[in-house]
Design a protein around this motif. Structure first.
Motif, PDB file in Angstrom:
ATOM      1  N   ALA A  13       0.839  -1.200   0.000  1.00  0.00           N
ATOM      2  CA  ALA A  13       0.000   0.000   0.000  1.00  0.00           C
ATOM      3  C   ALA A  13       0.874   1.252   0.000  1.00  0.00           C
ATOM      4  O   ALA A  13       0.579   2.228  -0.712  1.00  0.00           O
ATOM      5  CB  ALA A  13      -0.928  -0.027   1.208  1.00  0.00           C
ATOM      6  N   LEU A  14       1.953   1.226   0.764  1.00  0.00           N
ATOM      7  CA  LEU A  14       2.843   2.384   0.831  1.00  0.00           C
ATOM      8  C   LEU A  14       3.490   2.648  -0.538  1.00  0.00           C
ATOM      9  O   LEU A  14       3.538   3.795  -1.014  1.00  0.00           O
ATOM     10  CB  LEU A  14       3.913   2.132   1.904  1.00  0.00           C
ATOM     11  CG  LEU A  14       4.986   3.187   2.097  1.00  0.00           C
ATOM     12  CD1 LEU A  14       4.376   4.532   2.496  1.00  0.00           C
ATOM     13  CD2 LEU A  14       5.996   2.735   3.162  1.00  0.00           C
ATOM     14  N   ALA A  15       3.982   1.605  -1.189  1.00  0.00           N
ATOM     15  CA  ALA A  15       4.629   1.774  -2.494  1.00  0.00           C
ATOM     16  C   ALA A  15       3.638   2.291  -3.540  1.00  0.00           C
ATOM     17  O   ALA A  15       3.971   3.155  -4.364  1.00  0.00           O
ATOM     18  CB  ALA A  15       5.242   0.452  -2.944  1.00  0.00           C
ATOM     19  N   ARG A  16       2.433   1.762  -3.477  1.00  0.00           N
ATOM     20  CA  ARG A  16       1.384   2.214  -4.397  1.00  0.00           C
ATOM     21  C   ARG A  16       1.118   3.712  -4.229  1.00  0.00           C
ATOM     22  O   ARG A  16       0.993   4.461  -5.183  1.00  0.00           O
ATOM     23  CB  ARG A  16       0.095   1.468  -4.054  1.00  0.00           C
ATOM     24  CG  ARG A  16      -0.475   0.676  -5.182  1.00  0.00           C
ATOM     25  CD  ARG A  16      -1.862   0.188  -4.795  1.00  0.00           C
ATOM     26  NE  ARG A  16      -1.879  -1.244  -4.749  1.00  0.00           N
ATOM     27  CZ  ARG A  16      -2.287  -1.975  -3.731  1.00  0.00           C
ATOM     28  NH1 ARG A  16      -2.732  -1.426  -2.620  1.00  0.00           N
ATOM     29  NH2 ARG A  16      -2.271  -3.270  -3.824  1.00  0.00           N
ATOM     30  N   GLU A  17       1.042   4.110  -2.961  1.00  0.00           N
ATOM     31  CA  GLU A  17       0.753   5.508  -2.640  1.00  0.00           C
ATOM     32  C   GLU A  17       1.886   6.436  -3.118  1.00  0.00           C
ATOM     33  O   GLU A  17       1.635   7.522  -3.652  1.00  0.00           O
ATOM     34  CB  GLU A  17       0.590   5.619  -1.116  1.00  0.00           C
ATOM     35  CG  GLU A  17       0.043   6.931  -0.635  1.00  0.00           C
ATOM     36  CD  GLU A  17       0.080   7.040   0.900  1.00  0.00           C
ATOM     37  OE1 GLU A  17      -0.196   8.137   1.391  1.00  0.00           O
ATOM     38  OE2 GLU A  17       0.391   6.041   1.589  1.00  0.00           O
ATOM     39  N   ILE A  18       3.111   5.987  -2.950  1.00  0.00           N
ATOM     40  CA  ILE A  18       4.252   6.804  -3.379  1.00  0.00           C
ATOM     41  C   ILE A  18       4.240   6.959  -4.908  1.00  0.00           C
ATOM     42  O   ILE A  18       4.422   8.055  -5.434  1.00  0.00           O
ATOM     43  CB  ILE A  18       5.584   6.191  -2.888  1.00  0.00           C
ATOM     44  CG1 ILE A  18       5.655   6.304  -1.362  1.00  0.00           C
ATOM     45  CG2 ILE A  18       6.780   6.858  -3.537  1.00  0.00           C
ATOM     46  CD1 ILE A  18       6.785   5.510  -0.720  1.00  0.00           C
ATOM     47  N   ALA A  19       3.997   5.845  -5.615  1.00  0.00           N
ATOM     48  CA  ALA A  19       3.933   5.923  -7.084  1.00  0.00           C
ATOM     49  C   ALA A  19       2.809   6.875  -7.507  1.00  0.00           C
ATOM     50  O   ALA A  19       3.003   7.738  -8.378  1.00  0.00           O
ATOM     51  CB  ALA A  19       3.722   4.529  -7.681  1.00  0.00           C
ATOM     52  N   ALA A  20       1.665   6.750  -6.868  1.00  0.00           N
ATOM     53  CA  ALA A  20       0.507   7.590  -7.240  1.00  0.00           C
ATOM     54  C   ALA A  20       0.815   9.068  -7.002  1.00  0.00           C
ATOM     55  O   ALA A  20       0.346   9.932  -7.746  1.00  0.00           O
ATOM     56  CB  ALA A  20      -0.723   7.157  -6.454  1.00  0.00           C
ATOM     57  N   SER A  21       1.643   9.364  -5.995  1.00  0.00           N
ATOM     58  CA  SER A  21       1.932  10.768  -5.689  1.00  0.00           C
ATOM     59  C   SER A  21       2.729  11.448  -6.796  1.00  0.00           C
ATOM     60  O   SER A  21       2.793  12.664  -6.853  1.00  0.00           O
ATOM     61  CB  SER A  21       2.657  10.887  -4.343  1.00  0.00           C
ATOM     62  OG  SER A  21       4.005  10.515  -4.496  1.00  0.00           O
ATOM     63  N   VAL A  22       3.361  10.662  -7.680  1.00  0.00           N
ATOM     64  CA  VAL A  22       4.031  11.260  -8.840  1.00  0.00           C
ATOM     65  C   VAL A  22       3.313  10.876 -10.138  1.00  0.00           C
ATOM     66  O   VAL A  22       3.890  10.910 -11.229  1.00  0.00           O
ATOM     67  CB  VAL A  22       5.539  10.886  -8.911  1.00  0.00           C
ATOM     68  CG1 VAL A  22       6.287  11.516  -7.746  1.00  0.00           C
ATOM     69  CG2 VAL A  22       5.748   9.383  -8.933  1.00  0.00           C
ATOM     70  N   GLY A  23       2.042  10.483  -9.996  1.00  0.00           N
ATOM     71  CA  GLY A  23       1.198  10.237 -11.168  1.00  0.00           C
ATOM     72  C   GLY A  23       1.466   8.915 -11.855  1.00  0.00           C
ATOM     73  O   GLY A  23       1.153   8.759 -13.037  1.00  0.00           O
ATOM     74  N   MET A  24       2.038   7.949 -11.123  1.00  0.00           N
ATOM     75  CA  MET A  24       2.324   6.656 -11.755  1.00  0.00           C
ATOM     76  C   MET A  24       1.552   5.547 -11.071  1.00  0.00           C
ATOM     77  O   MET A  24       1.222   5.640  -9.888  1.00  0.00           O
ATOM     78  CB  MET A  24       3.812   6.352 -11.678  1.00  0.00           C
ATOM     79  CG  MET A  24       4.602   7.258 -12.573  1.00  0.00           C
ATOM     80  SD  MET A  24       6.253   6.635 -12.761  1.00  0.00           S
ATOM     81  CE  MET A  24       6.787   7.677 -14.087  1.00  0.00           C
TER      82      MET A  24
END
Ligand code: SIN
Ligand code: MN
Length: 214
Positions: free
Chosen positions: A93-104
């Motif tokens: 969940a953390l990795a997903r959130e980090i990727a989403a924060s840069v639009g990925m």
């Protein structure tokens, strides 16, 4: 993750997120990493194709990266035959959130957890053992750093391309996807004594999250 990381896009698809994890989250993650590295399926020092010993202790979660064959597999056939421990849901969940924060978009099923002692290093390489479709789509790798700072090297997609140095500190994330997915990268050195004192740690823990397939 912190609501206000400082985000620097170093190249299209390559993002340095400074202060991505607040100190309490770093502390909690560090504890889990330590428990995993010394757990029932412990970290080990891989010997790669050609016989070289890596300069890190490694533990793969979700799928095992076989450093003799440069491929992923369910069990550690190049070492002790034990199964790769599962990837904890909170890590995903953390990795997903980090990727989403840069639009990925990333739905990771693999995490490679590395511990670098003060002599730890990693030579320039590409992350290209994930599935063809995920690589072609530029699905990013998300990297998180804890402990002592590292000199992270970021090159181009050819080995001879020039290399930039980025200082990755504890709590920083680095994301490389899209046109930067196959950039060469590595770690030239660890900076002793630079970890936040609250963490009471020597050396550096790095987690890289990957998605094998689409
Ligand atoms: C890796 O390339 O697998 C690790 C990079 C890092 O430690 O920052
Ligand atoms: Mn890598």
């Amino acid at each position: 993750m912190s609501s206000w990381p400082e985000i620097v896009e170093l190249a299209p698809g390559a993002f340095h997120l400074r202060r991505c994890l607040p100190i309490d989250a770093q502390w909690a993650l560090l504890r889990r990493c330590r428990a995993l590295l010394d757990g029932a399926v412990p970290a080990y020092v891989p010997v790669v194709r050609g016989g070289g010993r890596m300069r890190v202790r490694m533990l793969c979660l979700g799928r095992h990266w076989n450093g003799k064959q440069y491929r992923y597999e369910p069990t550690r056939s190049d070492f002790d035959g034990l199964p790769a421990p599962p990837l904890p849901e909170e890590f995903r969940a953390l990795a997903r959130e980090i990727a989403a924060s840069v639009g990925m978009s990333l739905d990771p099923d693999i995490c490679i957890l590395n511990y670098y002692d003060l002599r730890g290093q990693m030579g320039l390489h590409q992350d290209k053992d994930e599935g063809e479709r995920a690589l072609a789509a530029g699905v990013p790798v998300v990297s998180l750093s804890l402990g002592d700072a590292a000199r992270f090297l970021l090159g181009g997609t050819r080995r001879r391309d020039p290399v930039d140095t980025v200082r990755l500190e504890s709590g920083d994330a680095f994301v490389f996807g899209g046109p930067s997915r196959l950039r060469y990268h590595g770690v030239s050195r660890i900076e002793p004594g630079t970890a936040p004192p609250e963490l009471d740690v020597t050396g550096r823990f790095n987690l890289t999250f990957r998605q094998y397939d689409l």
